[in-house]
Design a protein around this motif. Sequence first.
Motif, PDB file in Angstrom:
ATOM      1  N   LYS A  31       0.800  -1.228   0.000  1.00 38.34           N
ATOM      2  CA  LYS A  31       0.000   0.000   0.000  1.00 38.34           C
ATOM      3  C   LYS A  31       0.827   1.269   0.000  1.00 38.34           C
ATOM      4  CE  LYS A  31      -3.678  -2.456   2.312  1.00 38.34           C
ATOM      5  NZ  LYS A  31      -4.371  -2.701   3.551  1.00 38.34           N
ATOM      6  N   GLY A  32       1.955   1.267  -0.703  1.00 41.42           N
ATOM      7  CA  GLY A  32       2.751   2.479  -0.840  1.00 41.42           C
ATOM      8  C   GLY A  32       3.386   2.964   0.440  1.00 41.42           C
ATOM      9  N   GLN A  33       3.758   2.047   1.296  1.00 43.51           N
ATOM     10  CA  GLN A  33       4.381   2.404   2.558  1.00 43.51           C
ATOM     11  C   GLN A  33       5.821   1.919   2.593  1.00 43.51           C
ATOM     12  OE1 GLN A  33       1.710   0.435   5.258  1.00 43.51           O
ATOM     13  NE2 GLN A  33       0.537   2.299   5.603  1.00 43.51           N
ATOM     14  N   VAL A  34       6.597   2.566   3.443  1.00 46.42           N
ATOM     15  CA  VAL A  34       7.979   2.176   3.690  1.00 46.42           C
ATOM     16  C   VAL A  34       8.100   1.916   5.185  1.00 46.42           C
ATOM     17  CG1 VAL A  34      10.379   2.965   3.657  1.00 46.42           C
ATOM     18  CG2 VAL A  34       8.851   3.536   1.758  1.00 46.42           C
ATOM     19  N   ALA A  35       8.715   0.802   5.529  1.00 42.76           N
ATOM     20  CA  ALA A  35       8.970   0.474   6.924  1.00 42.76           C
ATOM     21  C   ALA A  35      10.426   0.801   7.230  1.00 42.76           C
ATOM     22  CB  ALA A  35       8.693  -1.008   7.180  1.00 42.76           C
ATOM     23  N   VAL A  36      10.660   1.350   8.406  1.00 43.05           N
ATOM     24  CA  VAL A  36      12.003   1.734   8.845  1.00 43.05           C
ATOM     25  C   VAL A  36      12.226   1.101  10.216  1.00 43.05           C
ATOM     26  CG1 VAL A  36      13.547   3.671   9.337  1.00 43.05           C
ATOM     27  CG2 VAL A  36      11.694   3.959   7.677  1.00 43.05           C
ATOM     28  N   ARG A  37      13.383   0.465  10.393  1.00 40.73           N
ATOM     29  CA  ARG A  37      13.668  -0.167  11.685  1.00 40.73           C
ATOM     30  C   ARG A  37      15.137   0.034  12.057  1.00 40.73           C
ATOM     31  NH1 ARG A  37      13.667  -6.661  10.233  1.00 40.73           N
ATOM     32  NH2 ARG A  37      15.656  -6.659   9.104  1.00 40.73           N
ATOM     33  N   ASP A  38      15.432  -0.191  13.315  1.00 39.85           N
ATOM     34  CA  ASP A  38      16.790  -0.126  13.849  1.00 39.85           C
ATOM     35  C   ASP A  38      17.489  -1.437  13.495  1.00 39.85           C
ATOM     36  OD1 ASP A  38      19.104  -0.127  15.404  1.00 39.85           O
ATOM     37  OD2 ASP A  38      18.093   0.573  17.205  1.00 39.85           O
ATOM     38  N   SER A  39      18.608  -1.367  12.806  1.00 41.85           N
ATOM     39  CA  SER A  39      19.296  -2.586  12.383  1.00 41.85           C
ATOM     40  C   SER A  39      19.803  -3.414  13.562  1.00 41.85           C
ATOM     41  CB  SER A  39      20.460  -2.252  11.442  1.00 41.85           C
ATOM     42  OG  SER A  39      21.443  -1.508  12.115  1.00 41.85           O
ATOM     43  N   LYS A  40      20.007  -2.786  14.722  1.00 45.68           N
ATOM     44  CA  LYS A  40      20.464  -3.522  15.903  1.00 45.68           C
ATOM     45  C   LYS A  40      19.334  -4.331  16.537  1.00 45.68           C
ATOM     46  CE  LYS A  40      21.960   0.043  18.211  1.00 45.68           C
ATOM     47  NZ  LYS A  40      21.486   1.122  17.390  1.00 45.68           N
ATOM     48  N   ASN A  41      18.089  -4.021  16.168  1.00 44.59           N
ATOM     49  CA  ASN A  41      16.930  -4.668  16.773  1.00 44.59           C
ATOM     50  C   ASN A  41      15.961  -5.098  15.664  1.00 44.59           C
ATOM     51  OD1 ASN A  41      15.011  -5.581  18.550  1.00 44.59           O
ATOM     52  ND2 ASN A  41      14.381  -3.567  19.243  1.00 44.59           N
ATOM     53  N   PRO A  42      16.359  -6.057  14.833  1.00 47.31           N
ATOM     54  CA  PRO A  42      15.542  -6.413  13.670  1.00 47.31           C
ATOM     55  C   PRO A  42      14.179  -7.014  14.013  1.00 47.31           C
ATOM     56  CG  PRO A  42      17.351  -7.955  13.923  1.00 47.31           C
ATOM     57  CD  PRO A  42      17.587  -6.843  14.903  1.00 47.31           C
ATOM     58  N   SER A  50       4.562   6.860   4.590  1.00 53.39           N
ATOM     59  CA  SER A  50       4.174   6.739   3.189  1.00 53.39           C
ATOM     60  C   SER A  50       5.416   6.808   2.315  1.00 53.39           C
ATOM     61  CB  SER A  50       3.198   7.850   2.802  1.00 53.39           C
ATOM     62  OG  SER A  50       3.870   9.086   2.688  1.00 53.39           O
ATOM     63  N   ALA A  51       5.342   6.166   1.167  1.00 52.10           N
ATOM     64  CA  ALA A  51       6.467   6.192   0.233  1.00 52.10           C
ATOM     65  C   ALA A  51       6.776   7.628  -0.186  1.00 52.10           C
ATOM     66  CB  ALA A  51       6.167   5.316  -0.979  1.00 52.10           C
ATOM     67  N   ALA A  52       5.755   8.454  -0.335  1.00 51.95           N
ATOM     68  CA  ALA A  52       5.957   9.856  -0.715  1.00 51.95           C
ATOM     69  C   ALA A  52       6.700  10.622   0.377  1.00 51.95           C
ATOM     70  CB  ALA A  52       4.620  10.519  -1.018  1.00 51.95           C
ATOM     71  N   ASP A  53       6.315  10.400   1.631  1.00 50.95           N
ATOM     72  CA  ASP A  53       7.012  11.069   2.738  1.00 50.95           C
ATOM     73  C   ASP A  53       8.456  10.597   2.841  1.00 50.95           C
ATOM     74  OD1 ASP A  53       4.823  12.612   3.412  1.00 50.95           O
ATOM     75  OD2 ASP A  53       4.190  11.298   5.063  1.00 50.95           O
ATOM     76  N   TRP A  54       8.689   9.307   2.626  1.00 46.29           N
ATOM     77  CA  TRP A  54      10.054   8.782   2.668  1.00 46.29           C
ATOM     78  C   TRP A  54      10.900   9.408   1.564  1.00 46.29           C
ATOM     79  CZ3 TRP A  54      13.143   6.785   6.020  1.00 46.29           C
ATOM     80  CH2 TRP A  54      14.335   6.204   5.624  1.00 46.29           C
ATOM     81  N   ALA A  55      10.346   9.485   0.354  1.00 42.85           N
ATOM     82  CA  ALA A  55      11.075  10.079  -0.773  1.00 42.85           C
ATOM     83  C   ALA A  55      11.402  11.541  -0.478  1.00 42.85           C
ATOM     84  CB  ALA A  55      10.268   9.949  -2.057  1.00 42.85           C
ATOM     85  N   ASN A  56      10.473  12.254   0.130  1.00 41.07           N
ATOM     86  CA  ASN A  56      10.698  13.654   0.488  1.00 41.07           C
ATOM     87  C   ASN A  56      11.804  13.763   1.540  1.00 41.07           C
ATOM     88  OD1 ASN A  56      10.127  16.505   0.502  1.00 41.07           O
ATOM     89  ND2 ASN A  56       9.032  16.185   2.423  1.00 41.07           N
ATOM     90  N   PHE A  57      11.790  12.897   2.524  1.00 41.32           N
ATOM     91  CA  PHE A  57      12.819  12.875   3.567  1.00 41.32           C
ATOM     92  C   PHE A  57      14.203  12.653   2.955  1.00 41.32           C
ATOM     93  CE2 PHE A  57      15.184  10.132   6.639  1.00 41.32           C
ATOM     94  CZ  PHE A  57      15.403  11.082   7.621  1.00 41.32           C
ATOM     95  N   ILE A  58      14.326  11.653   2.096  1.00 42.23           N
ATOM     96  CA  ILE A  58      15.609  11.353   1.449  1.00 42.23           C
ATOM     97  C   ILE A  58      16.056  12.518   0.576  1.00 42.23           C
ATOM     98  CG2 ILE A  58      16.768   9.826  -0.212  1.00 42.23           C
ATOM     99  CD1 ILE A  58      16.263   8.643   2.618  1.00 42.23           C
ATOM    100  N   SER A  59      15.132  13.124  -0.142  1.00 43.63           N
ATOM    101  CA  SER A  59      15.454  14.277  -0.989  1.00 43.63           C
ATOM    102  C   SER A  59      16.011  15.430  -0.158  1.00 43.63           C
ATOM    103  CB  SER A  59      14.201  14.717  -1.747  1.00 43.63           C
ATOM    104  OG  SER A  59      14.449  15.877  -2.484  1.00 43.63           O
ATOM    105  N   GLN A  60      15.396  15.674   1.005  1.00 43.71           N
ATOM    106  CA  GLN A  60      15.871  16.756   1.869  1.00 43.71           C
ATOM    107  C   GLN A  60      17.260  16.459   2.428  1.00 43.71           C
ATOM    108  OE1 GLN A  60      13.044  18.150   4.759  1.00 43.71           O
ATOM    109  NE2 GLN A  60      11.381  18.125   3.275  1.00 43.71           N
ATOM    110  N   ILE A  61      17.531  15.213   2.738  1.00 39.88           N
ATOM    111  CA  ILE A  61      18.871  14.853   3.217  1.00 39.88           C
ATOM    112  C   ILE A  61      19.897  15.090   2.111  1.00 39.88           C
ATOM    113  CG2 ILE A  61      20.363  12.926   3.884  1.00 39.88           C
ATOM    114  CD1 ILE A  61      17.950  11.800   5.421  1.00 39.88           C
ATOM    115  N   LYS A  62      19.601  14.599   0.909  1.00 36.94           N
ATOM    116  CA  LYS A  62      20.538  14.724  -0.197  1.00 36.94           C
ATOM    117  C   LYS A  62      20.788  16.170  -0.590  1.00 36.94           C
ATOM    118  CE  LYS A  62      19.826  10.208  -2.296  1.00 36.94           C
ATOM    119  NZ  LYS A  62      19.347   9.466  -3.485  1.00 36.94           N
ATOM    120  N   SER A  63      19.771  17.030  -0.451  1.00 36.25           N
ATOM    121  CA  SER A  63      19.923  18.428  -0.839  1.00 36.25           C
ATOM    122  C   SER A  63      20.573  19.274   0.253  1.00 36.25           C
ATOM    123  CB  SER A  63      18.555  19.029  -1.194  1.00 36.25           C
ATOM    124  OG  SER A  63      17.763  19.185  -0.023  1.00 36.25           O
ATOM    125  N   GLY A  64      20.734  18.700   1.447  1.00 34.44           N
ATOM    126  CA  GLY A  64      21.359  19.436   2.542  1.00 34.44           C
ATOM    127  C   GLY A  64      20.383  20.223   3.380  1.00 34.44           C
TER     128      GLY A  64
END
Length: 68
Positions: A31-42, A50-64
């Motif tokens: 359903k267009g979602q992205v799951a995020v977890r702590d790699s130390k606690n799988p 939402s996939a759109a919010d995740w894409a926006n987050f990554i875009s903001q990181i990459k743009s500074g």
Amino acid sequence: MADVDLSGAVWRKSSHSMQNGECVEVAAVAKGQVAVRDSKNPHGPALLVSAADWANFISQIKSGVLGR
């Protein structure tokens, strides 16, 4: 968001992740979602966004916009 079955999720982490264990993993899920977890606690909780919010987050990181 409703509960999502993550048992079949394919998790990945960035190739830029450090080997110190302080990483997050992400997986595209239903359903267009992205799951995020702590790699130390799988087996711990995962944050669903939402996939759109995740894409926006990554875009903001990459743009500074968000600090490095």
